[in-house]
Design a protein around this motif. Structure first.
Motif, PDB file in Angstrom:
ATOM      1  N   ASN A 269      -5.471  10.391  -5.535  1.00 51.66           N
ATOM      2  CA  ASN A 269      -5.808  10.518  -4.146  1.00 51.66           C
ATOM      3  C   ASN A 269      -7.083   9.807  -3.960  1.00 51.66           C
ATOM      4  O   ASN A 269      -7.951   9.759  -3.145  1.00 51.66           O
ATOM      5  CB  ASN A 269      -6.151  12.103  -4.006  1.00 51.66           C
ATOM      6  CG  ASN A 269      -5.404  12.423  -2.664  1.00 51.66           C
ATOM      7  OD1 ASN A 269      -4.646  11.906  -2.029  1.00 51.66           O
ATOM      8  ND2 ASN A 269      -5.982  13.492  -2.458  1.00 51.66           N
ATOM      9  N   LEU A 270      -6.958   8.440  -4.593  1.00 49.32           N
ATOM     10  CA  LEU A 270      -8.058   7.517  -4.390  1.00 49.32           C
ATOM     11  C   LEU A 270      -7.592   6.539  -3.464  1.00 49.32           C
ATOM     12  O   LEU A 270      -6.322   6.082  -3.555  1.00 49.32           O
ATOM     13  CB  LEU A 270      -8.475   6.872  -5.570  1.00 49.32           C
ATOM     14  CG  LEU A 270      -9.220   7.416  -6.657  1.00 49.32           C
ATOM     15  CD1 LEU A 270      -9.364   6.985  -7.808  1.00 49.32           C
ATOM     16  CD2 LEU A 270     -10.958   8.332  -6.021  1.00 49.32           C
ATOM     17  N   PRO A 271      -8.288   5.958  -2.442  1.00 50.78           N
ATOM     18  CA  PRO A 271      -7.929   4.991  -1.509  1.00 50.78           C
ATOM     19  C   PRO A 271      -7.704   3.623  -2.117  1.00 50.78           C
ATOM     20  O   PRO A 271      -8.288   3.136  -2.908  1.00 50.78           O
ATOM     21  CB  PRO A 271      -9.001   4.559  -0.545  1.00 50.78           C
ATOM     22  CG  PRO A 271     -10.177   5.212  -1.203  1.00 50.78           C
ATOM     23  CD  PRO A 271      -9.761   6.402  -2.384  1.00 50.78           C
ATOM     24  N   ALA A 272      -6.555   2.920  -1.938  1.00 50.67           N
ATOM     25  CA  ALA A 272      -6.073   1.869  -2.368  1.00 50.67           C
ATOM     26  C   ALA A 272      -5.341   1.123  -1.331  1.00 50.67           C
ATOM     27  O   ALA A 272      -4.913   1.517  -0.351  1.00 50.67           O
ATOM     28  CB  ALA A 272      -5.073   1.916  -3.831  1.00 50.67           C
ATOM     29  N   THR A 273      -4.968  -0.331  -1.627  1.00 50.81           N
ATOM     30  CA  THR A 273      -4.456  -1.241  -0.815  1.00 50.81           C
ATOM     31  C   THR A 273      -3.120  -1.899  -1.630  1.00 50.81           C
ATOM     32  O   THR A 273      -3.520  -2.290  -2.817  1.00 50.81           O
ATOM     33  CB  THR A 273      -5.315  -2.481  -0.315  1.00 50.81           C
ATOM     34  OG1 THR A 273      -6.451  -1.823   0.624  1.00 50.81           O
ATOM     35  CG2 THR A 273      -4.219  -3.232   0.520  1.00 50.81           C
ATOM     36  N   ASP A 274      -2.111  -1.578  -1.357  1.00 48.67           N
ATOM     37  CA  ASP A 274      -0.827  -2.387  -1.911  1.00 48.67           C
ATOM     38  C   ASP A 274      -0.393  -3.827  -1.025  1.00 48.67           C
ATOM     39  O   ASP A 274      -0.403  -3.630   0.093  1.00 48.67           O
ATOM     40  CB  ASP A 274       0.178  -1.402  -1.929  1.00 48.67           C
ATOM     41  CG  ASP A 274       0.365  -0.375  -3.084  1.00 48.67           C
ATOM     42  OD1 ASP A 274      -0.552  -0.474  -3.892  1.00 48.67           O
ATOM     43  OD2 ASP A 274       1.220   0.604  -2.773  1.00 48.67           O
ATOM     44  N   LEU A 275      -0.421  -4.767  -1.663  1.00 48.05           N
ATOM     45  CA  LEU A 275      -0.104  -5.937  -1.202  1.00 48.05           C
ATOM     46  C   LEU A 275       1.401  -6.485  -1.935  1.00 48.05           C
ATOM     47  O   LEU A 275       1.590  -6.541  -3.154  1.00 48.05           O
ATOM     48  CB  LEU A 275      -1.116  -6.976  -1.641  1.00 48.05           C
ATOM     49  CG  LEU A 275      -2.456  -6.961  -1.077  1.00 48.05           C
ATOM     50  CD1 LEU A 275      -3.345  -7.859  -1.724  1.00 48.05           C
ATOM     51  CD2 LEU A 275      -2.427  -6.659   0.548  1.00 48.05           C
ATOM     52  N   THR A 276       2.316  -6.755  -0.990  1.00 52.83           N
ATOM     53  CA  THR A 276       3.530  -7.331  -1.289  1.00 52.83           C
ATOM     54  C   THR A 276       3.568  -8.743  -1.457  1.00 52.83           C
ATOM     55  O   THR A 276       3.033  -9.216  -0.099  1.00 52.83           O
ATOM     56  CB  THR A 276       4.645  -6.736  -0.189  1.00 52.83           C
ATOM     57  OG1 THR A 276       4.769  -5.323  -0.476  1.00 52.83           O
ATOM     58  CG2 THR A 276       6.152  -7.327  -0.760  1.00 52.83           C
ATOM     59  N   LEU A 277       3.701  -9.474  -2.257  1.00 51.37           N
ATOM     60  CA  LEU A 277       3.493 -10.922  -2.388  1.00 51.37           C
ATOM     61  C   LEU A 277       5.034 -11.744  -2.512  1.00 51.37           C
ATOM     62  O   LEU A 277       5.655 -11.332  -3.360  1.00 51.37           O
ATOM     63  CB  LEU A 277       2.729 -11.018  -3.686  1.00 51.37           C
ATOM     64  CG  LEU A 277       1.247 -10.527  -3.461  1.00 51.37           C
ATOM     65  CD1 LEU A 277       0.660 -10.713  -4.785  1.00 51.37           C
ATOM     66  CD2 LEU A 277       0.388 -10.667  -2.251  1.00 51.37           C
ATOM     67  N   GLU A 278       5.011 -12.812  -1.871  1.00 52.19           N
ATOM     68  CA  GLU A 278       5.912 -14.002  -2.175  1.00 52.19           C
ATOM     69  C   GLU A 278       5.356 -15.402  -2.645  1.00 52.19           C
ATOM     70  O   GLU A 278       4.591 -15.614  -2.068  1.00 52.19           O
ATOM     71  CB  GLU A 278       6.611 -13.971  -0.756  1.00 52.19           C
ATOM     72  CG  GLU A 278       7.662 -15.122  -0.684  1.00 52.19           C
ATOM     73  CD  GLU A 278       8.260 -15.345   0.651  1.00 52.19           C
ATOM     74  OE1 GLU A 278       7.967 -16.319   1.359  1.00 52.19           O
ATOM     75  OE2 GLU A 278       8.808 -14.497   1.310  1.00 52.19           O
TER      76      GLU A 278
END
Length: 128
Positions: free
Chosen positions: A104-113
């Motif tokens: 339940n910690l705030p995170a950011t997911d990045l999809t990369l190309e």
């Protein structure tokens, strides 16, 4: 139990480019580092992969970082320094999602190309 976010795959830097050539001159890109930190490698699921394909994108990697609002997917390039191998590529961000991790910690997911037109060695500039 202590909450923790596993970001043990390597270091990630985010660079924003700007054309600094005079009007009418050949474009000259200069990059400024806008974010840096550790990342955790995630699995690119089949749904994410197909959704990217439908929009003409390729989902090469999915990484998780600490929550940040400074990243602009339309403008920024990502350089990875994985702990397990050398990676000289630069990546463009095809998707940015602000999520909560398993603890339940705030995170950011990045999809990369992977950006074929840019070598990570070409991204030079100053830290911001």
């Amino acid at each position: 139990q202590v909450a923790r976010m596993v970001l043990d795959s390597g270091e990630l830097t985010v660079w924003r480019g700007a054309n600094v050539s005079p009007p009418g001159g050949m474009p000259v890109q200069t990059y400024t580092q806008v974010w840096a930190g550790c990342y955790g490698l995630r699995t690119v699921g089949i749904n994410r992969w197909y959704a990217g394909q439908q929009h003409g994108d390729r989902s090469d990697l999915l990484v998780r970082i600490q929550r940040t609002y400074t990243i602009d997917p339309a403008e920024d390039k990502v350089v990875l320094s994985p702990y397990d191998h050398e990676d000289k590529g630069a990546y463009r961000i095809t998707q940015k999602q602000d999520v909560l991790d398993e603890d339940n910690l705030p995170a950011t997911d990045l999809t990369l190309e992977r950006s074929a037109g840019i070598d990570a060695g070409q991204i030079t500039g100053r830290t911001g």
